[in-house]
Scaffold this motif. Sequence first.
Motif, PDB file in Angstrom:
ATOM      1  N   THR A 135      -8.828  -0.054   5.466  1.00  0.00           N
ATOM      2  CA  THR A 135      -8.690   1.068   4.540  1.00  0.00           C
ATOM      3  C   THR A 135      -8.305   2.320   5.325  1.00  0.00           C
ATOM      4  O   THR A 135      -8.934   2.657   6.325  1.00  0.00           O
ATOM      5  CB  THR A 135     -10.012   1.335   3.793  1.00  0.00           C
ATOM      6  N   ARG A 136      -7.272   2.987   4.874  1.00  0.00           N
ATOM      7  CA  ARG A 136      -6.831   4.201   5.570  1.00  0.00           C
ATOM      8  C   ARG A 136      -7.683   5.386   5.159  1.00  0.00           C
ATOM      9  O   ARG A 136      -7.955   5.602   3.975  1.00  0.00           O
ATOM     10  CB  ARG A 136      -5.361   4.474   5.262  1.00  0.00           C
ATOM     11  N   LEU A 159     -16.318  -0.101   3.152  1.00  0.00           N
ATOM     12  CA  LEU A 159     -14.955  -0.399   2.700  1.00  0.00           C
ATOM     13  C   LEU A 159     -14.268  -1.296   3.725  1.00  0.00           C
ATOM     14  O   LEU A 159     -14.659  -1.338   4.893  1.00  0.00           O
ATOM     15  CB  LEU A 159     -14.168   0.897   2.517  1.00  0.00           C
ATOM     16  N   THR A 190       0.847  -1.182   0.000  1.00  0.00           N
ATOM     17  CA  THR A 190       0.000   0.000   0.000  1.00  0.00           C
ATOM     18  C   THR A 190       0.883   1.233   0.000  1.00  0.00           C
ATOM     19  O   THR A 190       1.721   1.413   0.881  1.00  0.00           O
ATOM     20  CB  THR A 190      -0.920   0.022   1.217  1.00  0.00           C
ATOM     21  N   THR A 216      -8.445   4.813  10.183  1.00  0.00           N
ATOM     22  CA  THR A 216      -8.891   3.677   9.377  1.00  0.00           C
ATOM     23  C   THR A 216     -10.408   3.609   9.423  1.00  0.00           C
ATOM     24  O   THR A 216     -11.046   4.107  10.361  1.00  0.00           O
ATOM     25  CB  THR A 216      -8.328   2.338   9.872  1.00  0.00           C
ATOM     26  N   ALA A 252     -11.265   6.516  -3.681  1.00  0.00           N
ATOM     27  CA  ALA A 252     -10.623   5.324  -3.127  1.00  0.00           C
ATOM     28  C   ALA A 252      -9.482   4.887  -4.033  1.00  0.00           C
ATOM     29  O   ALA A 252      -9.658   4.740  -5.259  1.00  0.00           O
ATOM     30  CB  ALA A 252     -11.649   4.198  -2.988  1.00  0.00           C
ATOM     31  N   ARG A 304      -6.404   0.809  -1.109  1.00  0.00           N
ATOM     32  CA  ARG A 304      -6.719   0.692   0.325  1.00  0.00           C
ATOM     33  C   ARG A 304      -6.555   2.005   1.074  1.00  0.00           C
ATOM     34  O   ARG A 304      -6.283   2.049   2.276  1.00  0.00           O
ATOM     35  CB  ARG A 304      -5.877  -0.406   0.999  1.00  0.00           C
ATOM     36  N   ASN A 305      -6.693   3.099   0.366  1.00  0.00           N
ATOM     37  CA  ASN A 305      -6.788   4.432   0.953  1.00  0.00           C
ATOM     38  C   ASN A 305      -8.088   5.049   0.473  1.00  0.00           C
ATOM     39  O   ASN A 305      -8.522   4.786  -0.649  1.00  0.00           O
ATOM     40  CB  ASN A 305      -5.636   5.339   0.487  1.00  0.00           C
ATOM     41  N   VAL A 306      -8.709   5.875   1.306  1.00  0.00           N
ATOM     42  CA  VAL A 306      -9.869   6.639   0.847  1.00  0.00           C
ATOM     43  C   VAL A 306      -9.722   8.094   1.299  1.00  0.00           C
ATOM     44  O   VAL A 306      -9.391   8.368   2.455  1.00  0.00           O
ATOM     45  CB  VAL A 306     -11.206   6.019   1.310  1.00  0.00           C
TER      46      VAL A 306
END
Length: 233
Positions: free
Chosen positions: A168-169, A164, A2, A183, A124, A127-129
């Motif tokens: 997910t960060r 999500l 990530t 998160t 998104a 795995r980040n939003v």
Amino acid sequence: MTTNPIQLFDTESSTFTYILAAPGDTDAVIIDPVARHWERDLRHLERLGLKLRLVLETHAHADHVTSAGKLCEMTGALAAVPGGCGIAPAELQLQDGEVLRFGPGEEIRVLHTPGHTAGSMSYAWRRNVFTGDALLIDGCGRTDFQGGSAQALYDSVTGKLFTLPDDTRVWPGHDYQGQSVSTIGWEKRHNARLAGRSRADFARLMDQLDLPRPKLIDVAVPANRNLGLPHGG
């Protein structure tokens, strides 16, 4: 792996700006840039050998003026904005579910998350939003202007963002408490405004906040609907 975004901060409006870049490639995206920092942001790109391809806005901000138009003029990048925010000069008017691509195989998913404003979007990536003002760390954006709706924000956060993956960060549009990242799992369990609250309870809470009108709203919103450029420019 990530990849973490580059997180930059404007102390006057407590706004976060993000630069996204994939390993091994020069294409970059910037999210929610601030007018007074356009030179800083270009220096970051130059130092890292990055080429700006897209400038994303999460909504038409009320507390600062964007540098989106300036950055696009300087770099040849395209402006990508929520289709429901009235930002007419942008080349890309985004709709829910669209996928933006940059570099070799990088994808940003567009999530319509109204409530702070009617058109607000989250983005998104890996795995980040990037949640703009929809979901903040231990809080959320206000819902009392620009077509805002507490009920719509509750649905956006619980029905889209909280679905999500827990790891997910969450990278918010603002922070006022010295926090930088969270998160989805933590916010679902601990967010002071949303965790364990019904839609009706949340709406009552938001209706009772009685927040002052943003000082810059009458300047910032019209400017941001023109990508921060002088009208006619």
